[in-house]
Design a protein around this motif. Structure first.
Motif, PDB file in Angstrom:
ATOM      1  N   ALA A  33     -46.926   4.608 -31.374  1.00 52.26           N
ATOM      2  CA  ALA A  33     -46.548   5.899 -31.956  1.00 52.26           C
ATOM      3  C   ALA A  33     -45.079   6.195 -31.696  1.00 52.26           C
ATOM      4  N   GLN A  34     -44.599   5.858 -30.521  1.00 57.20           N
ATOM      5  CA  GLN A  34     -43.195   6.078 -30.193  1.00 57.20           C
ATOM      6  C   GLN A  34     -42.289   5.244 -31.098  1.00 57.20           C
ATOM      7  N   GLU A  35     -42.651   3.999 -31.337  1.00 56.81           N
ATOM      8  CA  GLU A  35     -41.863   3.136 -32.219  1.00 56.81           C
ATOM      9  C   GLU A  35     -41.889   3.641 -33.658  1.00 56.81           C
ATOM     10  N   VAL A  36     -43.049   4.129 -34.106  1.00 56.58           N
ATOM     11  CA  VAL A  36     -43.161   4.652 -35.467  1.00 56.58           C
ATOM     12  C   VAL A  36     -42.277   5.884 -35.632  1.00 56.58           C
ATOM     13  N   VAL A  37     -42.274   6.758 -34.636  1.00 52.12           N
ATOM     14  CA  VAL A  37     -41.437   7.962 -34.704  1.00 52.12           C
ATOM     15  C   VAL A  37     -39.962   7.582 -34.737  1.00 52.12           C
ATOM     16  N   LYS A  38     -39.577   6.606 -33.922  1.00 52.99           N
ATOM     17  CA  LYS A  38     -38.173   6.174 -33.919  1.00 52.99           C
ATOM     18  C   LYS A  38     -37.780   5.578 -35.261  1.00 52.99           C
ATOM     19  N   ALA A  39     -38.652   4.736 -35.827  1.00 52.31           N
ATOM     20  CA  ALA A  39     -38.343   4.112 -37.117  1.00 52.31           C
ATOM     21  C   ALA A  39     -38.327   5.145 -38.233  1.00 52.31           C
ATOM     22  N   GLY A  40     -39.266   6.075 -38.192  1.00 55.24           N
ATOM     23  CA  GLY A  40     -39.336   7.106 -39.230  1.00 55.24           C
ATOM     24  C   GLY A  40     -38.189   8.093 -39.163  1.00 55.24           C
ATOM     25  N   PRO A  49     -32.626  16.387 -47.524  1.00 54.52           N
ATOM     26  CA  PRO A  49     -31.387  17.155 -47.564  1.00 54.52           C
ATOM     27  C   PRO A  49     -31.130  17.929 -46.273  1.00 54.52           C
ATOM     28  N   GLY A  50     -32.156  18.356 -45.569  1.00 50.46           N
ATOM     29  CA  GLY A  50     -31.995  19.090 -44.316  1.00 50.46           C
ATOM     30  C   GLY A  50     -32.033  18.142 -43.140  1.00 50.46           C
ATOM     31  N   ALA A  51     -31.141  17.165 -43.108  1.00 45.41           N
ATOM     32  CA  ALA A  51     -31.169  16.118 -42.091  1.00 45.41           C
ATOM     33  C   ALA A  51     -31.095  16.651 -40.663  1.00 45.41           C
ATOM     34  N   PRO A  52     -30.258  17.631 -40.346  1.00 43.65           N
ATOM     35  CA  PRO A  52     -30.226  18.102 -38.963  1.00 43.65           C
ATOM     36  C   PRO A  52     -31.556  18.707 -38.513  1.00 43.65           C
ATOM     37  N   MET A  53     -32.210  19.441 -39.414  1.00 44.78           N
ATOM     38  CA  MET A  53     -33.482  20.056 -39.052  1.00 44.78           C
ATOM     39  C   MET A  53     -34.546  18.982 -38.859  1.00 44.78           C
ATOM     40  N   VAL A  54     -34.575  17.994 -39.751  1.00 46.16           N
ATOM     41  CA  VAL A  54     -35.539  16.906 -39.626  1.00 46.16           C
ATOM     42  C   VAL A  54     -35.271  16.113 -38.354  1.00 46.16           C
ATOM     43  N   SER A  55     -34.004  15.878 -38.063  1.00 43.34           N
ATOM     44  CA  SER A  55     -33.650  15.143 -36.857  1.00 43.34           C
ATOM     45  C   SER A  55     -34.131  15.870 -35.604  1.00 43.34           C
ATOM     46  N   ALA A  56     -33.984  17.194 -35.602  1.00 40.54           N
ATOM     47  CA  ALA A  56     -34.439  17.978 -34.451  1.00 40.54           C
ATOM     48  C   ALA A  56     -35.954  17.922 -34.328  1.00 40.54           C
ATOM     49  N   ALA A  57     -36.658  18.010 -35.459  1.00 46.25           N
ATOM     50  CA  ALA A  57     -38.120  17.953 -35.422  1.00 46.25           C
ATOM     51  C   ALA A  57     -38.591  16.591 -34.940  1.00 46.25           C
ATOM     52  N   VAL A  58     -37.953  15.534 -35.438  1.00 45.96           N
ATOM     53  CA  VAL A  58     -38.337  14.183 -35.027  1.00 45.96           C
ATOM     54  C   VAL A  58     -38.038  13.975 -33.546  1.00 45.96           C
ATOM     55  N   ALA A  59     -36.921  14.520 -33.084  1.00 47.23           N
ATOM     56  CA  ALA A  59     -36.582  14.385 -31.663  1.00 47.23           C
ATOM     57  C   ALA A  59     -37.611  15.079 -30.791  1.00 47.23           C
ATOM     58  N   SER A  60     -38.095  16.260 -31.242  1.00 49.99           N
ATOM     59  CA  SER A  60     -39.093  16.964 -30.429  1.00 49.99           C
ATOM     60  C   SER A  60     -40.412  16.205 -30.416  1.00 49.99           C
ATOM     61  N   VAL A  61     -40.817  15.655 -31.573  1.00 48.50           N
ATOM     62  CA  VAL A  61     -42.043  14.871 -31.613  1.00 48.50           C
ATOM     63  C   VAL A  61     -41.874  13.599 -30.793  1.00 48.50           C
ATOM     64  N   SER A  62     -40.687  12.993 -30.869  1.00 50.18           N
ATOM     65  CA  SER A  62     -40.421  11.781 -30.102  1.00 50.18           C
ATOM     66  C   SER A  62     -40.497  12.051 -28.607  1.00 50.18           C
ATOM     67  N   SER A  63     -39.997  13.213 -28.186  1.00 46.97           N
ATOM     68  CA  SER A  63     -40.063  13.531 -26.761  1.00 46.97           C
ATOM     69  C   SER A  63     -41.500  13.756 -26.315  1.00 46.97           C
ATOM     70  N   VAL A  64     -42.322  14.356 -27.195  1.00 46.16           N
ATOM     71  CA  VAL A  64     -43.732  14.542 -26.857  1.00 46.16           C
ATOM     72  C   VAL A  64     -44.424  13.192 -26.747  1.00 46.16           C
TER      73      VAL A  64
END
Length: 153
Positions: A33-40, A49-64
């Motif tokens: 799951a961690q690898e999938v989140v990093k790749a995604g 288009p909202g790359a910063p927001m998506v990046s923040a969401a992915v970072a929070s999921v990645s940290s979880v």
């Protein structure tokens, strides 16, 4: 006479010790799951288009996911796995409860994403209905004008 469809004599191989490493499902799943989140993260950030927001969401999921992966050290860290703590948790620090909290956070995030997706679907359907209505009105106007022109001739 020998029949070509018959199986010849069988040979039985004695049982040997396990040659592949034993991996627990929780550890492998968390790592995957961690690898999938990093790749995604890279794919989603480049396409949305909202790359910063998506990046923040992915970072929070990645940290979880990474905290989940680190808390799943062995089978005894999973609730009900038959470790020292049993179903009630481990005697040390309540790691199963951390895992449960992380799982609940991921479920809450998933529910938010599903709600956003449903809203997007509803908006798309409303836009499609409006487009179809306008298209039908324009077709009727066109057919009426064409019939009027043909009547004049």
């Amino acid at each position: 006479m020998e029949n070509g469809n018959r199986i010849g004599s069988l040979s039985i191989t004695p049982t040997v010790a396990r040659q592949t490493p034993r991996n627990d499902f929780g550890t492998v799943f968390a790592r995957t799951a961690q690898e999938v989140v990093k790749a995604g993260a890279g794919i989603a950030a480049s396409m949305m288009p909202g790359a910063p927001m998506v990046s923040a969401a992915v970072a929070s999921v990645s940290s979880v996911v990474s905290s989940t992966a680190s808390s799943v050290g062995g089978a005894s860290a999973l609730p009900g796995a038959g470790g020292a703590g049993g179903v009630g948790g481990t005697a040390g620090g309540g790691e199963p409860w951390d895992l449960l909290a992380a799982q609940r956070e991921m479920q809450a995030e998933g529910m938010k994403m599903n709600l956003a997706y449903m809203n997007l679907q509803n908006e798309m359907q409303a836009e499609s209905r409006a487009h179809n209505a306008i298209s039908n009105i324009m077709k009727v106007r066109h057919d009426s004008a064409k019939a009027a022109i043909n009547n004049i001739r």
